[in-house]
Design an enzyme around this catalytic site. Structure first.
Site, PDB file in Angstrom:
ATOM      1  N   HIS A   1       1.033  -1.093   0.142  1.00  0.00           N
ATOM      2  CA  HIS A   1      -0.252   0.021   0.216  1.00  0.00           C
ATOM      3  C   HIS A   1       1.276   1.689   0.243  1.00  0.00           C
ATOM      4  O   HIS A   1       1.586   1.054   0.219  1.00  0.00           O
ATOM      5  CB  HIS A   1      -0.893  -0.042   0.531  1.00  0.00           C
TER       6      HIS A   1
ATOM      7  N   SER B   1       1.745   5.239   0.761  1.00  0.00           N
ATOM      8  CA  SER B   1       1.355   6.174   1.896  1.00  0.00           C
ATOM      9  C   SER B   1       2.822   7.603   1.912  1.00  0.00           C
ATOM     10  O   SER B   1       2.944   7.851   0.779  1.00  0.00           O
ATOM     11  CB  SER B   1       1.590   5.932   3.733  1.00  0.00           C
TER      12      SER B   1
ATOM     13  N   HIS C   1      12.088  -5.701  33.044  1.00  0.00           N
ATOM     14  CA  HIS C   1      11.027  -5.043  32.092  1.00  0.00           C
ATOM     15  C   HIS C   1      12.664  -4.339  31.250  1.00  0.00           C
ATOM     16  O   HIS C   1      13.609  -4.408  31.901  1.00  0.00           O
ATOM     17  CB  HIS C   1      10.640  -3.784  32.858  1.00  0.00           C
TER      18      HIS C   1
ATOM     19  N   SER D   1      14.334  -1.257  28.736  1.00  0.00           N
ATOM     20  CA  SER D   1      14.135   0.268  28.570  1.00  0.00           C
ATOM     21  C   SER D   1      16.219   0.480  28.244  1.00  0.00           C
ATOM     22  O   SER D   1      16.765  -0.521  27.598  1.00  0.00           O
ATOM     23  CB  SER D   1      14.780   0.850  29.979  1.00  0.00           C
TER      24      SER D   1
END
Length: 895
Positions: free
Chosen positions: A450, A452, A592, A594
């Site tokens: 597509h 854009s 987590h 970072s």
């Protein structure tokens, strides 16, 4: 009616509750009313001003003859109901495109229809409804008896009314960039039509009746889906220009070559394999981009092989009227597929079957706007933005795109990717970097389903993997000593994680901190596609800082820092994790992701130092240059150049420019805005679109040209003295996390000041026996074209007209009688400055024809022949006002 008046008052906010502020509003609106015209499209609240004027000064408003309003205005619907009251209206402009969306594209207006009573405006000759949302032509337009000019370009029209031929006085009609598939037969009844623009639609055939437009001089059918044209076009004996480029033509009638007045026939970028000899040998024919001499593709040919694909080379024309680089345009893709090459070096490959029906593709290249081109930290922009439309249309097979980019020779341990915008966010595509054999230029190759927006960036090398429930291992390809271990049971559902590494040398750390004892590991950035923490700790291995080993390690000096994704804060988490050490590695566990960074130092407040270093690693050392052309000192080149490129840039410019030494070194972020202000007797055109509060706006991109060449003027009379001025550079919006050191470098009264360089405009010395040229120091000689009885055009009038001419200046110049040689010389002498080309053309003609009593009428005719009815109307209005004032002066003296 009273209820209608009350409703209008509520809309305008001029009820009792508005008090003093409301009482001032009509006064403000009243200042917009000048003579018989109202130009309100330049105001964001233009419709409100119009309603206020109609409420307070109705007697004057109903006499208005020229009205311009923006159809992006939210009060347009209320305003439309008043238009039928303006019985004297001659010109009505209700255009959109005055507002832009977050991508920089013009927003279409909200206009979908017109009140039926607009058809009663018997004096209306000019109607412009461009850049709106019309799907059908309002029926009231067909009842306008005096209409001569109609513009409905950039709408969504799928058909024209069957009785469009009733507009018997129409001389100019533009419906470009709509969705028209066919034309009514009555189009041939527009007997007075001189200019017809139906370019960039979806026309598949033309009715024979088009050949009845005997007065037509300009016919533009480019950018459609025409495979043939009717022989009746040979009846258009008045035709001067016929544009048929970018269609699907496989044949053209030879009789076109015998049209007596034809001076341009554009057949570029079609499917012509053979062309009649009469057309091939005509000097005014353009045929580039056709497969001339090629054989017809075999019906039995294997479609998957790509054999027989149409190739379109969208390059500039050979003549000077076409710009040397196409930055916008369109082409058609059929089910057969094609290859397309743009003049700026971008390539496309549409495989057979990618589009089932003929599809019009629109392209344009844009300057990157940091408001919506959001670069991530440590990204480097390598190209302009490519926009492809229609957005969101899905192809049946992947379309391949090759985008040239500035080679990042000084950037190591990084990778080049094409980044695309979905309308919500940017994402990176799988990209293959290639090098052209002949030019050795680099191109980024990607495949998409597509269209854009697309651009090329250099980013930190990204390693990624899927983490299943049974766990996995992820290594860095930049530094294999960095690895992340995901144990079994770390997640319930498979998730994708990414790893990036920013190497930091000991020399860089020492230069920024001024501490030879500071050491730091490579910077590690981990991210994932979910916000959910891992169920079990993830094990991370980082190399110890340079010069530090497990044998000589002083644990009190080692700090593990955790940074947020924007690098704004760096927290020391050494005491919150269990650090294990080998001879050369540190190992720890987290849940987590970072930024993570190992530091080895005796400093105590390590978080602040890390933040300072991190920000400085993102900055570039640059110098500003301000040079003046040796042959024309009023032409000034401004550029912001990375420090290592200054000498090569100056060497390239030294033959044509002179000026002071570059500024002192300053530091800037990728994508940071800065301004240039001319001071101490030097000024520029404040109406430039890149001028903000009198300062020129720039955006710094380290690998793109941050350069502008402009003309400067001075209010000082330079016949007696030179002007010693200056140009100063200032930061724009200051980044929130600007390092303190960079802040200290700002000197002078303006806290955003970066540098100042001298600019000198020499004293004007006219040559002996010559009149100063019309552009000499931007001083224009007094002019009075015409005569007192018919009305004058003054120097100020010509300057006002020049501002509206734009890219049509060459066509206008030719229609004014200037020779091709004169046009070419004006273009060459003022190359790279459109404003000066326009002024030189217009004032050269004016001086040559100042004694001709018919020169004003010739100017009006030239504007009409060039398709600029809007300017012709403006000139006629100026002349009418002059005649009126002349008659009044005659009456006053009793003659």
């Amino acid at each position: 009616p009273m209820d209608e008046m009350q409703k209008m008052a509520e809309l305008l906010g001029i009820g009792d509750e508005c008090g003093e502020e409301a009482s001032r509003a009509p006064v403000l609106a009243g200042s917009c009313l000048a003579d018989n015209r109202l130009n309100l499209d330049v105001y964001p609240d233009g419709c409100r001003r119009f309603l206020q004027l109609f409420e307070g000064r109705r007697g004057e408003v109903v006499q208005v003859e020229f009205l311009r309003l923006s159809s992006n205005d939210r009060l347009l619907g209320t305003t439309l109901g008043i238009l039928p009251h303006l019985k004297h209206l001659k010109s009505l402009v209700l255009k959109g495109g005055h507002a832009r969306d977050e991508f920089g594209s013009c927003q279409h207006g909200s206009l979908t229809s017109l009140p039926p009573d607009v058809g009663n405006l018997r004096c209306l000759t000019h109607l412009d409804l461009s850049f709106n949302s019309l799907s059908t032509l309002p029926s009231c337009i067909l009842h306008l008896p005096s209409l001569r000019v109609l513009l409905v370009s950039h709408n969504s029209l799928v058909a024209l009314p069957e009785d469009v031929g009733s507009l018997s006085k129409l001389t100019f009609f533009s419906a470009m960039k709509n969705q028209l598939k066919d034309l009514p037969q009555s189009i041939g009844e527009l007997a007075m039509l001189q200019h017809l623009d139906l370019s960039e639609n979806a026309l598949e055939f033309l009715p024979e009746e088009v050949g009845n437009l005997h007065n037509c001089t300009d016919l533009d059918l480019s950018g459609n889906c025409l495979s043939s044209i009717p022989d009746s076009l040979a009846n258009l004996k008045s035709l001067r220009r016929l544009h048929l480029h970018s269609n699907l033509l496989v044949t053209v009638p030879a009789s076109l070559a015998s049209l007596p007045n034809l001076s341009r026939l554009d057949l570029q970028n079609n499917c012509l394999r053979a062309v009649p000899l009469e057309i091939q040998t005509s000097p005014f024919v353009r045929l580039r981009g056709n497969p001339l001499g090629g054989t017809e593709p075999s019906p039995q040919a294997d479609e998957s092989s790509g054999g027989g694909l149409r190739s379109l080379f969208l390059a500039s024309g050979e003549d000077s009227v076409i710009h040397s680089c196409i930055s916008s345009g369109s082409f058609t893709v059929t089910s057969e597929g094609c290859k397309v090459v743009l003049a700026c070096g971008i390539h496309f490959y549409f495989p057979p079957g990618a589009a089932s029906d003929p599809l019009r593709i629109y392209f344009r290249t844009l300057a990157p706007d940091p408001q919506w081109v959001k670069l991530r930290h440590h990204d480097v922009l390598l190209s302009r933005v490519l926009e492809l439309q229609p957005h969101g249309v899905k192809f049946h097979q992947e379309v391949q795109i090759w985008m040239p980019y500035a080679s990042p020779q000084t950037l190591h341990q990084r990778e080049v990717v094409v980044r695309t915008f979905s309308g919500q966010s940017w994402s990176d595509l799988r990209t293959r970097v290639e090098q052209k054999r002949k030019s050795k230029k680099h191109v980024a190759h990607c495949s998409v389903l597509h269209f854009s927006w697309f651009l090329v960036v250099s980013r930190l090398v990204q390693n990624e993997c899927k983490v299943p429930t049974e766990g996995t291992l992820l290594f860095s390809s930049v530094d294999p000593n960095i690895k992340v271990t995901f144990p079994p049971g770390v997640t319930e559902e498979t998730r994708r994680v990414k790893l990036q590494v920013l190497p930091v040398s000991a020399k860089e750390i020492e230069e920024i901190t001024a501490d030879a004892g500071c050491r730091a590991s490579p910077l590690l950035c981990l991210s994932q596609d979910t916000l959910v923490d891992f169920l079990r700790p993830v094990r991370i291995q980082l190399p110890l800082p340079p010069g530090v080993t497990g044998l000589n390690l002083d644990r009190s000096r080692l700090h593990l820092l955790h940074g947020d994704l924007e690098g704004q804060t760096w927290a020391d988490i050494t005491s919150q994790v269990v650090l294990e050490f080998t001879h050369i590695y540190a190992v720890f566990e987290v849940t987590h992701f970072s930024w993570y960074w190992l530091w080895y130092t005796t400093k105590t407040y390590i978080g602040g130092i890390a933040k300072k270093v991190y920000e400085r690693l993102r900055m570039y050392q640059v110098n500003f240059i301000a040079l003046q052309r040796k042959k024309d000192p009023e032409q000034v080149l401004l550029q912001c150049v990375p420090k290592h490129k200054v000498d090569p840039v100056l060497k390239k410019l030294q033959d044509r420019y002179r000026g002071p030494e570059p500024s002192d070194m300053v530091e800037m972020f990728e994508g940071e805005q800065f301004f240039a202000a001319f001071e101490r007797g030097i000024s520029i055109d404040m109406d430039r679109p890149d001028c903000v509060d009198g300062r020129l706006s720039f955006i710094f991109y380290s690998h793109l040209k941050n350069m502008k060449e402009i003309y400067v003027t001075s209010p000082v009379d330079r016949k007696g003295q030179a002007v010693k001025g200056q140009v100063s550079f200032y930061r724009g919006a200051v980044p929130e996390s600007i390092p303190e050191d960079a802040s200290r470098r700002r000197k002078g009264p303006d806290s955003l000041w970066l540098a100042t360089l001298p600019i000198k405009l020499p004293r004007l010395k006219p040559r002996w026996g010559e009149n100063p040229g019309p552009l000499n120091g931007f001083s224009f000689p007094p002019l009075n074209l015409g005569n007192a009885e018919t009305g004058y055009l003054t120097q100020a009038n010509l300057l006002s007209i020049a501002r509206r001419v734009g890219a049509d200046w060459q066509t206008i110049g030719l229609n004014l009688g200037l020779t091709y040689q004169q046009i070419e010389r004006i273009g060459y002498n003022n190359r790279e400055d459109l404003d000066k080309q326009i002024l030189d053309m217009l004032f050269s003609w004016a001086q040559q024809n100042s004694e001709d009593p018919d020169c004003v009428s010739k100017l009006i005719t030239a504007m009409k022949e060039s398709g600029r009815q809007d300017i012709a109307d403006e000139i006629e209005t100026i002349i009418e006002l002059g005649q009126q004032k002349y008659r009044e002066s005659i009456r006053r003296v009793g003659l």
